[in-house]
Motif scaffolding. Sequence first.
Motif, short mmCIF file in Angstrom:
data_model
loop_
_atom_site.label_atom_id
_atom_site.label_comp_id
_atom_site.label_asym_id
_atom_site.label_seq_id
_atom_site.Cartn_x
_atom_site.Cartn_y
_atom_site.Cartn_z
N ALA A 100 52.67 -44.17 61.08
CA ALA A 100 53.71 -44.68 60.18
C ALA A 100 53.13 -45.73 59.23
O ALA A 100 53.47 -45.77 58.04
CB ALA A 100 54.87 -45.26 60.99
N MET A 101 52.25 -46.58 59.76
CA MET A 101 51.61 -47.59 58.91
C MET A 101 50.79 -46.94 57.81
O MET A 101 50.88 -47.33 56.63
CB MET A 101 50.70 -48.49 59.76
N PHE A 102 49.99 -45.93 58.16
CA PHE A 102 49.16 -45.28 57.16
C PHE A 102 50.01 -44.57 56.11
O PHE A 102 49.67 -44.56 54.92
CB PHE A 102 48.19 -44.30 57.81
N GLU A 103 51.12 -43.98 56.53
CA GLU A 103 51.99 -43.31 55.57
C GLU A 103 52.62 -44.33 54.63
O GLU A 103 52.79 -44.06 53.43
CB GLU A 103 53.05 -42.49 56.29
N THR A 104 52.95 -45.50 55.15
CA THR A 104 53.50 -46.55 54.28
C THR A 104 52.46 -47.03 53.28
O THR A 104 52.77 -47.22 52.09
CB THR A 104 53.99 -47.73 55.14
N ILE A 105 51.22 -47.21 53.74
CA ILE A 105 50.13 -47.58 52.82
C ILE A 105 49.96 -46.50 51.76
O ILE A 105 49.84 -46.80 50.56
CB ILE A 105 48.82 -47.78 53.61
#
Length: 395
Positions: free
Chosen positions: A244-249
């Motif tokens: 989820a963090m990488f998708e937000t980035i």
Amino acid sequence: MSQVPQIRIPATYMRGGTSKGVFFRLQDLPEAARVPGEARDRLLMRVIGSPDPYQKQIDGMGGATSSTSKTVILSKSERSDHDVDYLFGQVAIDKPFVDWSGNCGNLSAAVGPFAISNGLVDPERIPENGVAVVRIWQANIGKTIVSRVPMIDGQVQETGDFELDGVTFPAAEVPVEFMEPADGEGAMFPTGKLVDDLEVPGVGTLRATLINAGIPTIFVNAEEIGYTGTELQEAINGDDRALAMFETIRAHGAVRMGLIQHADEAASRQHTPKVAFVASPADYVASSGKSIEAADVDLLVRALSMGKLHHAMMGTAAVAIGTAAAVPGTLVNLAAGGGERTTVHFGHPSGTLRVGAEAVEVNGEWTATRAVMSRSARVLMEGWVRVPGDVVPLA
């Protein structure tokens, strides 16, 4: 109970680099699928087995990973200075769409061999023995790729002793050169900066290099997001919070790059941009069990594709890595020790890869002139794929 006969379509299942995909000649597709649109997308999704809520693609040719959910359409080039036109479709696994926004660098290595074997290259340009130079027009991004295909007795050489980390067996080497690889018509660095301060809600402000080369890519430092750069797939892909963090980035980087207007649009643009994290060299053990020594690489890179950490490295992302490394001051260049360079040798989850790239600064703006890497390709199966006849009109 209704019964719809299946139709069959000539196709070839090929490995190119560390990817696999279903290859078609444009002329062999049902007429309605020979032009962009819903009919083409429906056909390719059904061939691959998408959308699949189970994320297995059991009822299709896909392998349930970003590396194996791919399609290619080829035709004789409409340009006099090219041999073949190459269109790449990244099929989503659990969602009903095909992403046409970028290229696949790995499958680019299979385009030349397929084109030669399927009559798409002028026979006069194909030597009986030696190397056939195939000029490819990459239609997704409007760029030229030059592939050098080994020939023996008039046939494409597929077997050999070239080893590629991420591929189990050796094969014949196919050098692939990406000409002027900056993606699209905009600047190679769309914000005009080599390093940006990227604000990511819930994550913080990250230093980031945003580059359009090979494929739009967002590079961040591993240490800023709690990683070392030595991670393998299970360290990321089994962690929902990390994904989820990488998708937000990725979503907020895409906005900063001007690829989308709002972060929520990233969900319908899974193929681009890519997000990757870099680190200085360190010892680690690759997924194959091979020991990678810090002294043998210039830097470490891990990249995500279609929401998952890639098992090796996407070919287009390797172009982005090589190009960014060639520009002093980018995060990739700094992780590799800084300074000027025309090649970079980096570590990825499956091993290592060397890529060459040239970049020049003209009037304060950087541009890439070429990037080159060696891959391999092999036909895995050829014949016909079958799909239910109601998937696409036959005329």
